[in-house]
Design an enzyme around this catalytic site. Structure first.
Site, PDB file in Angstrom:
ATOM      1  N   GLU A  69      33.026   4.250  47.946  1.00 17.74           N
ATOM      2  CA  GLU A  69      33.949   3.292  48.563  1.00 17.74           C
ATOM      3  C   GLU A  69      35.354   3.841  48.376  1.00 17.74           C
ATOM      4  O   GLU A  69      35.793   4.049  47.246  1.00 17.74           O
ATOM      5  CB  GLU A  69      33.812   1.920  47.918  1.00 17.74           C
ATOM      6  CG  GLU A  69      34.728   0.877  48.550  1.00 17.74           C
ATOM      7  CD  GLU A  69      34.869  -0.381  47.723  1.00 17.74           C
ATOM      8  OE1 GLU A  69      35.078  -1.453  48.322  1.00 17.74           O
ATOM      9  OE2 GLU A  69      34.813  -0.289  46.477  1.00 17.74           O
ATOM     10  N   HIS A 126      29.754  -7.384  50.973  1.00 19.08           N
ATOM     11  CA  HIS A 126      30.118  -8.503  50.111  1.00 19.08           C
ATOM     12  C   HIS A 126      31.619  -8.770  50.094  1.00 19.08           C
ATOM     13  O   HIS A 126      32.045  -9.819  49.586  1.00 19.08           O
ATOM     14  CB  HIS A 126      29.626  -8.236  48.689  1.00 19.08           C
ATOM     15  CG  HIS A 126      30.287  -7.046  48.060  1.00 19.08           C
ATOM     16  ND1 HIS A 126      30.052  -5.750  48.471  1.00 19.08           N
ATOM     17  CD2 HIS A 126      31.197  -6.955  47.053  1.00 19.08           C
ATOM     18  CE1 HIS A 126      30.778  -4.924  47.749  1.00 19.08           C
ATOM     19  NE2 HIS A 126      31.487  -5.618  46.891  1.00 19.08           N
ATOM     20  N   ASP A 154      32.047   2.312  43.492  1.00 20.68           N
ATOM     21  CA  ASP A 154      33.079   1.321  43.767  1.00 20.68           C
ATOM     22  C   ASP A 154      34.469   1.928  43.614  1.00 20.68           C
ATOM     23  O   ASP A 154      34.762   2.586  42.599  1.00 20.68           O
ATOM     24  CB  ASP A 154      32.894   0.155  42.791  1.00 20.68           C
ATOM     25  CG  ASP A 154      33.819  -1.001  43.064  1.00 20.68           C
ATOM     26  OD1 ASP A 154      33.638  -1.677  44.090  1.00 20.68           O
ATOM     27  OD2 ASP A 154      34.721  -1.248  42.234  1.00 20.68           O
TER      28      ASP A 154
END
Length: 582
Positions: free
Chosen positions: A273, A346, A211
């Site tokens: 990411e 998401h 992330d």
């Protein structure tokens, strides 16, 4: 370093499926998806044919940001079950030949993580330097407006600094105030993170999705200071130049590789990411010789419909921009590195509502969009429900939204006073992250078969006809089209590794490209409109073989012309010995 059929890593032929656990399947009636719910649906994943499942966080968390605020990296939140439940899920997926990738959230923790509880307990605590603590600006009273150490704006609105009265200093949080940033400058932090990662690999997982991993290095001055960013609006500025792709980022990733992955690299998947990454950044991250990451998520293509007012002020997509961005990434990583391909996740609204037509042509536009994406060179990612053609939620009230980012946006925009509630709601309906987080539609029953209780987010009313049971029963459905696309990648070396060439870059409605490998050639065409489109192609494609189409009578070029029906997507293979043309 171009991959060949003989040396290509396994993930060049793989498709990854993302599970957002709280919205996937609820097993106990509390309205929140859980791990035992996942167990009920593992055969859905196996039948779809995916190779990897990536789980959004299931760790212990206060759930301020739906689990991306972690209070214990080595336990499962009771909302989702237990570590033993997770072990059972991992085993069930492995038995079906599906690898498991966990979300790694190490730019920040929860403010309830024991590390941060210690860090904020006193200015001389041994873990004080595990996070970013700074005093107020010189000459300003701590806790007063504008006294924050820098002017950086948070991704979730407001400043990035929270004043802590107990110790008289501020801590940094690029996201929610309950998500303090870890200080990766401290080697003890890095070693603690690496130890946790090894623990998960020892437990049997197959890799990590990292992330916002490109935010972990901050630009620190010789005196330990952090600099202001350029002013944007009001008192806040854009500090991204100080923390996005910071000066020690690649050093940290290479250290991670040495400390965590060396000696057990085969079979793992490492994806980062990386908001704000350029093609040049992507090549550095994913060059195998640099030993950092296998692939990264780029954000350029999912920002193309953001308007002058940002994400919640959407504008129509200009297809030429999409081709320019995706084509640039295909070309930039052609010789070194690898692409991660995605429409949905998401954090993004549903692609069929965003770039397609979620009404009359829902099936056609969903399957065309899938065809275009999956035929690019890279590893495709499928977000839960995408394979069913799920649409945006069409939520009608502020009370229906749960996402912290959306709620902060509403609060901040209303305070400004010049945007109507109707316009704010329109922006949320189009772009809120809650659009992707409504429960998965398993059948037409109450709450779509997701839960026997009250779902944490409203179920989309269109689940009566858009659901897995109906999709599985219809051979022409979105679901079965995804199955065919995934099987095609598994079977066809040209889909996996072929060279990419963009065609018709200036066409406003048709996306066209070729893939070629060792004399084999594929032509991919996608009509991004509800009107028939006629385009000229090289006559070498006349009479080409249809590999995959999304309409009953797929378009085939005749005399150098192809006519595409509304939202048609087709993959054609050049017939050996066909005449060449201009």
């Amino acid at each position: 370093m171009t991959f060949t059929v003989d040396d290509a890593p396994w993930w060049t032929g793989a498709v990854v499926y993302q599970i957002y656990p709280r919205s996937f399947q609820d097993s106990d009636g509390d309205g929140i998806g859980d791990l035992r719910g996942v167990l009920q649906r593992v055969d859905h994943l196996a039948d779809l044919g995916v190779d990897v499942v990536w789980f959004s966080p299931v760790y212990r968390s206060p759930q301020d940001d739906n689990g991306y605020d972690i209070s214990d990296y080595q336990d499962v939140d009771p909302l989702f079950g237990t570590l033993e439940d997770l072990d059972e899920v991992i085993d069930a997926l492995h038995e079906r030949g599906i690898k498991v990738v966990m979300d790694l959230v190490v730019n920040h923790t929860s403010d309830e993580h024991p590390w941060f509880v210690e860090s904020r307990s006193s200015t001389d605590n041994p873990k004080r330097d595990w996070y970013w603590w700074r005093p107020a600006r010189p000459g300003m009273a701590p806790g007063t407006p504008g006294a924050e150490p820098t002017n950086w704006a948070s991704f979730f609105s407001g400043p990035t600094w929270e004043y802590d009265e107990a110790t008289g200093e501020y801590y940094l949080h690029l996201f929610s105030r309950k998500q303090p940033d870890l200080n990766w400058e401290n080697p003890e932090v890095r070693q603690a993170v690496f130890a946790m990662m090894r623990w998960w690999l020892d437990r049997g997982i197959d890799g990590f999705r990292m992330d916002v991993i490109n935010l972990i290095s901050k630009a620190v001055g010789p005196d330990g200071s952090l600099a202001d960013g350029p002013a944007t609006t009001g008192a806040l500025g854009d500090g991204s130049g100080q923390y996005m792709h910071g000066p020690r980022l690649h050093e940290y990733l290479q250290e991670m590789h040495r400390e965590v992955f060396d000696g057990r690299r085969d079979g793992l998947l490492l994806v980062g990411e990386t908001p704000g990454a350029t093609v040049e950044d992507g090549a550095l991250f994913t060059d195998p010789r640099r030993r950092e990451l296998d692939m990264v998520f780029t954000f350029e293509h999912v920002g193309l419909d953001h308007g002058p007012g940002g994400k919640y002020d959407p504008r129509p997509l200009d297809l030429r921009d999409l081709k320019a961005v995706l084509g640039r990434w295909q070309a930039g990583l052609a010789d070194v590195g690898w692409n991660a391909l995605y429409w949905d996740n998401h954090d993004q609204p549903r692609i069929v509502s965003r770039f397609g037509d979620d009404g009359e042509y829902r099936r056609e536009s969903a399957t065309m969009l899938a065809t275009v994406l999956h035929l690019h060179r890279g590893t495709p990612y499928v977000y839960q429900g995408e394979e069913l053609g799920m649409t945006n939620a069409h939520l009608r009230s502020f009370d229906d939204y749960r996402d912290i980012e959306a709620l902060r946006h509403v609060e901040e925009t209303r305070a400004l006073g010049y945007v109507s509630d109707d316009r704010i709601l329109a922006g949320l309906a189009a772009m809120s992250r809650d659009n992707a987080r409504t429960p998965v539609h398993w059948d037409a029953s109450s709450n779509a078969g997701f839960t026997t209780g009250e779902p944490w987010l409203p179920v989309n009313p269109n689940h009566r006809h858009v659901n897995a049971e109906a999709e599985r029963a219809d051979p022409s459905s979105v679901y079965h089209h995804y199955r065919r696309l995934i099987a095609l990648r598994h079977e066809d070396a040209t889909v996996r590794l072929g060279d990419f060439t963009m065609l018709l870059p200036g066409h406003r409605h048709v996306y066209a490209f070729t893939r070629e490998l060792d004399g084999d050639a594929l032509l991919v065409l996608g009509n991004f409109s509800g009107d028939e489109q006629q385009v000229d192609v090289d006559a070498v494609w006349d009479g080409a073989e249809v590999v995959l189409g999304n309409v009953p009578d797929p378009a085939v070029p005749r005399d150098g012309v192809v006519r595409l029906s509304p939202w048609e997507g087709v993959v054609l293979r050049r017939v050996v010995g066909a005449a060449t043309g201009g």
